[in-house]
Enzyme design. Structure first.
Site, PDB file in Angstrom:
ATOM      1  N   ARG A   1       0.954  -1.166  -0.079  1.00 24.55           N
ATOM      2  CA  ARG A   1      -0.017  -0.114   0.051  1.00 24.55           C
ATOM      3  C   ARG A   1       0.924   1.233   0.150  1.00 24.55           C
ATOM      4  O   ARG A   1       1.819   1.500   0.772  1.00 24.55           O
ATOM      5  CB  ARG A   1      -0.933   0.027   1.121  1.00 24.55           C
ATOM      6  CG  ARG A   1      -1.890  -1.197   1.314  1.00 24.55           C
ATOM      7  CD  ARG A   1      -2.718  -0.971   2.501  1.00 24.55           C
ATOM      8  NE  ARG A   1      -3.308  -2.236   3.013  1.00 24.55           N
ATOM      9  CZ  ARG A   1      -4.510  -2.668   2.452  1.00 24.55           C
ATOM     10  NH1 ARG A   1      -4.991  -2.167   1.262  1.00 24.55           N
ATOM     11  NH2 ARG A   1      -5.070  -3.970   3.244  1.00 24.55           N
TER      12      ARG A   1
ATOM     13  N   HIS B   1       3.682  -9.522   1.082  1.00 25.28           N
ATOM     14  CA  HIS B   1       3.252  -8.504   2.105  1.00 25.28           C
ATOM     15  C   HIS B   1       4.700  -8.086   2.732  1.00 25.28           C
ATOM     16  O   HIS B   1       4.607  -7.154   3.750  1.00 25.28           O
ATOM     17  CB  HIS B   1       2.352  -9.348   3.104  1.00 25.28           C
ATOM     18  CG  HIS B   1       1.837  -8.400   4.122  1.00 25.28           C
ATOM     19  ND1 HIS B   1       2.169  -8.330   5.627  1.00 25.28           N
ATOM     20  CD2 HIS B   1       0.988  -7.704   4.098  1.00 25.28           C
ATOM     21  CE1 HIS B   1       1.374  -7.624   6.249  1.00 25.28           C
ATOM     22  NE2 HIS B   1       0.612  -7.018   5.360  1.00 25.28           N
TER      23      HIS B   1
ATOM     24  N   TYR C   1       0.152   4.966  12.037  1.00 24.12           N
ATOM     25  CA  TYR C   1       0.394   3.510  12.404  1.00 24.12           C
ATOM     26  C   TYR C   1       1.936   3.511  13.241  1.00 24.12           C
ATOM     27  O   TYR C   1       2.590   4.038  12.746  1.00 24.12           O
ATOM     28  CB  TYR C   1       0.488   2.787  11.253  1.00 24.12           C
ATOM     29  CG  TYR C   1      -0.778   2.563  10.385  1.00 24.12           C
ATOM     30  CD1 TYR C   1      -2.068   3.277  10.646  1.00 24.12           C
ATOM     31  CD2 TYR C   1      -0.945   1.558   9.524  1.00 24.12           C
ATOM     32  CE1 TYR C   1      -2.792   3.049   9.735  1.00 24.12           C
ATOM     33  CE2 TYR C   1      -2.030   1.342   8.872  1.00 24.12           C
ATOM     34  CZ  TYR C   1      -3.182   2.134   8.978  1.00 24.12           C
ATOM     35  OH  TYR C   1      -4.205   1.810   8.205  1.00 24.12           O
TER      36      TYR C   1
ATOM     37  N   ARG D   1      -3.300  -6.450  19.124  1.00 25.91           N
ATOM     38  CA  ARG D   1      -4.305  -5.413  18.869  1.00 25.91           C
ATOM     39  C   ARG D   1      -5.644  -6.095  18.541  1.00 25.91           C
ATOM     40  O   ARG D   1      -6.597  -5.510  18.991  1.00 25.91           O
ATOM     41  CB  ARG D   1      -3.760  -4.352  17.985  1.00 25.91           C
ATOM     42  CG  ARG D   1      -4.670  -3.479  17.524  1.00 25.91           C
ATOM     43  CD  ARG D   1      -4.590  -2.741  16.099  1.00 25.91           C
ATOM     44  NE  ARG D   1      -4.697  -3.674  15.010  1.00 25.91           N
ATOM     45  CZ  ARG D   1      -4.396  -3.439  13.704  1.00 25.91           C
ATOM     46  NH1 ARG D   1      -3.280  -3.065  13.447  1.00 25.91           N
ATOM     47  NH2 ARG D   1      -5.082  -4.226  12.934  1.00 25.91           N
TER      48      ARG D   1
END
Length: 727
Positions: free
Chosen positions: A413, A473, A506, A603
């Site tokens: 991303r 990823h 983040y 999380r």
């Protein structure tokens, strides 16, 4: 004869996506690392994945009542919850419904069938929807009104406001809105996923003598859902919903007819993309075709105004093929995500978090060459507390440096307009060999990544899409530079994405290094991604789908063995976003039973049951939901050490989930410099002290908020790191 740089298939978790659970060599590999863990692989030892995911969304919603957050941030959490639930329905609920529809039901690790899971989810979601609108109407809206931020109902408009709104309607809304009467020649329209619509009940005949009684009014997606009134006719900041404006002028849409009722609704559809990879010849082309259908997938949820008459609700349910349990009646706007616009519409910094300046390590300040700094020592950054700019600067300098010969990078991303992309384009245009692995299948960023790939290719960048069947990823940059002693390679490895905006929101680690073996490992992984051949031996990195899964179990098993044999301290401290992989969970149970103390900072989803006597009494699970999205993946294994100086520290792009360890290309990299390793451990430990935004997972699957005991000062890990690391 196999070379030392190749790994035999027996040394890897099999690449087949199911074989890691069923294949005998794979099972033996895990058992060798940690004998007996299969005994813990029982359904009663696991929480349901989807219910745990929903629990995370519930913790997000509960931030609305956490007054440690500024008021507009509490409103933002209400919006984030809505956005999270949209995706939950589009992907997770849709997936369960697909399994049931096509008879492909597979029982989860907890033993529940998709039908059982879906029923349990629906019961809890209805309760959460009621809670969300109760918090909005009874907490947020009154608190905002006290700050002179008002959402005006139609009954509260002054004559001046009515005139302005009428003019706005004629100027901005009327020209673009298209009401659709329902009759045999105007069937029910195909409505776009998550769009705002109205069902209208009518009385009378139109100019053609039609008397159907029903119409649909889709709200134009180009129009804002919130309109701010001018200051001269407002007392404070006055906001009006688009739905209220359309409602007030409904008679104008159906001249000569009586509008008996107008009710907003929204449909949510299956938005997951299905690519038949076996028959695929061009991934980009196949993905473009699938994106066209995403907006019109099968319906999975109906949201409708709670005052909508039952016959109209039943009509909509029948039209979309939904059951009563899939209808959610709401006491307010059907799309609360659009309330995110409030922060931009009102200038109230006093109701937001104060701005902060991310710091830059002293070694990187006022340095002409970032390569010279990295050549002297590894640099570790923790975003957003430390700036993401050094990562961008690394690429910018590489693009302009005549000694740089090649750049390789993965992109998951990032955004086509990013500075990262601009640097890669600049490097290619300057004649450097630039290769980028673009993961087209980053969910909901597919269209942007297709645009990104085209932009890079037009600049001369070699673009590949990774490996079919395995999302790439991993977060890696490799730069090859000619220096006095020959070629030197520099790497960046991260736990997050190459998105500068996300790096402000983040928490993620970035490692900048020129370690020869680390660079060689990254080089070999790029060879696997861009070329073809046997899996090459990776010496310092662990990487999925090959060695990461088995290495994690090996490290967990080592802690258990150290304690069992009385050779030292056994301790695991790990932070990541989700824990679902059954064999990893079984290994943690086995380690707990052996006496290893385990602290997990997770999380979101957690399928492990902590604190169960005889199973996991040595395991604690904490979730922190605060100002920043916790995204770091970092692991500490004591390896017999009792003090902060020992042990091993790793950072990774991977969560401890099946999809990360089996279905993706991931990296896990060691933090070898002692001062950096000690720093990571200390930063992880700060989350265990949080009594402001932390939640503790109980053995029944519920979460309880951690609160300071009497006399104990309030402590927030994120606030602490802001104080420690920001400039």
């Amino acid at each position: 004869m196999e070379s030392d740089d190749q790994i035999s298939s027996e040394g890897l978790v099999p690449s087949d996506k199911l074989a890691y659970l069923e294949d005998a060599p794979a099972a033996a590999l895990v058992e060798d690392s940690m004998p007996g863990i299969a005994d813990f692989n029982q359904p009663e030892n696991f929480f349901n994945r989807e219910l745990s995911h929903l629990q995370f969304n519930a913790r997000v919603l509960h931030q609305v009542i956490n007054e440690n957050h500024p008021l507009l941030i509490r409103l933002l959490f209400c919006c984030i919850y809505s956005s999270n639930m949209d995706e939950f329905f589009e992907i997770r609920i849709a997936g369960l419904k697909q399994q049931i529809k096509y008879g492909r039901e597979s029982v989860g690790a907890d033993g529940r069938s998709p039908a059982q899971t879906l029923q349990a989810l629906q019961e809890q979601i209805h309760e959460l929807v009621s809670l969300q609108y109760e918090l909005l109407n009874n907490d947020l809206i009154p608190a905002l009104a006290d700050e002179r931020i008002n959402f005006l109902r139609r009954t509260d408009w002054t004559p001046e406001q009515q005139d302005w709104i009428a003019s706005y309607y004629e100027r901005e809304i009327s020209p673009v809105i298209s009401p659709i009467g329902l009759d045999p020649s105007h069937p029910f329209p195909r409505l776009v996923n998550k769009s705002l619509n109205f069902i209208v009940e009518l009385d009378g005949k139109d100019a053609f003598g039609r008397e159907t009684g029903l119409a649909i009014v889709p709200a134009p997606r180009s129009l804002p859902r919130l309109v701010k009134l001018p200051a001269e006719i407002s007392n404070g900041d006055c906001l009006v919903f688009l739905s209220s404006i359309i409602h007030a002028h409904a008679d104008d849409l159906f001249p000569g007819m009586e509008v008996k009722g107008l009710y907003q609704f929204r449909i949510t559809r299956n938005a997951d993309l299905v690519l038949e990879e076996d028959d695929m010849e061009d991934l980009a082309q196949a993905l473009r075709g699938e994106l066209l259908s995403r907006r019109f997938g099968d319906a999975v949820r109906l949201e409708v105004a709670d005052n909508c008459p039952e016959p109209l609700v039943n009509f909509l349910l029948q039209e979309f093929g939904l059951a009563e349990t899939e209808c959610y009646r709401v006491a307010g706007p059907v799309n609360l995500t659009r309330l995110m616009a409030v922060s931009a519409l009102v200038n109230r910094p006093d109701l937001q978090y104060p701005n902060f300046n991310p710091s830059t390590p002293a070694e990187l300040r006022h340095q002409d060459s970032i390569f010279e700094v990295i050549a002297r020592k590894d640099i570790l950054l923790l975003h957003p507390f430390q700036s993401f700019t050094p990562v961008i600067d690394l690429l910018r300098q590489a693009a302009k440096d005549s000694n740089v010969l090649a750049i390789r990078q993965t992109l998951y991303r990032v955004g086509a307009k990013s500075e990262i992309v601009a640097a890669l384009v600049d490097a290619a245009r300057r004649g450097k060999e630039v290769t980028v692995v673009v993961e087209l299948r980053a969910r909901f960023d597919e269209a942007e990544n297709l645009e990104l790939a085209s932009k890079l290719q037009e600049a001369g960048v070699v673009v590949v899409y990774g490996v079919v069947g395995y999302k790439t990823h991993a977060k890696m940059i490799l730069i090859v530079r000619r220096e006095d002693k020959g070629l030197k390679r520099y790497v960046h490895l991260g736990t997050g994405n190459y998105h500068a905006g996300n790096a402000r929101l983040y928490t993620d680690y970035s490692l900048l290094s020129c370690d020869d073996q680390l660079a060689e490992d990254v080089h070999r992984i790029f060879l696997q991604l861009t070329g073809m051949g046997k899996a090459l031996r990776i010496r310092k990195l662990f990487h999925a789908p090959f060695t990461l899964h088995s290495k994690l179990i090996e490290l967990i098993g080592r802690e258990a063995k150290i304690v069992s044999e009385g050779n030292g301290n056994g301790y695991i401290l790990a932070k990541f976003n989700a824990l679902t992989e059954p064999r990893i969970i079984a290994a943690l149970y086995a380690a707990s039973c052996a006496g290893v103390k385990i602290d997990l900072i997770i999380r979101g989803i957690c399928c492990l049951k902590p604190g169960v006597k005889g199973l996991s009494e040595n395991i604690r699970v904490v979730s922190v939901v605060g100002r920043f999205l916790e995204h770091t993946r970092a692991y500490y294994f004591a390896n017999g050490s009792a003090g902060p100086e020992g042990g091993e520290v790793y950072c990774s792009s991977a969560d401890w989930m099946t999809r990360n360890l089996v279905n993706r290309v991931e990296t896990c990299f060691p933090i070898e410099a002692p001062v950096l390793a000690q720093r990571v451990r200390a930063e992880l430990e700060s989350y265990l002290r949080d009594n402001t935004y932390a939640w503790s997972l109980l053995e029944d699957g519920s979460y309880t908020q951690v609160k300071a005991v009497r006399g104990e000062p309030a402590f927030s890990a994120q606030d602490y790191l802001l104080g420690q690391l920001t400039g």
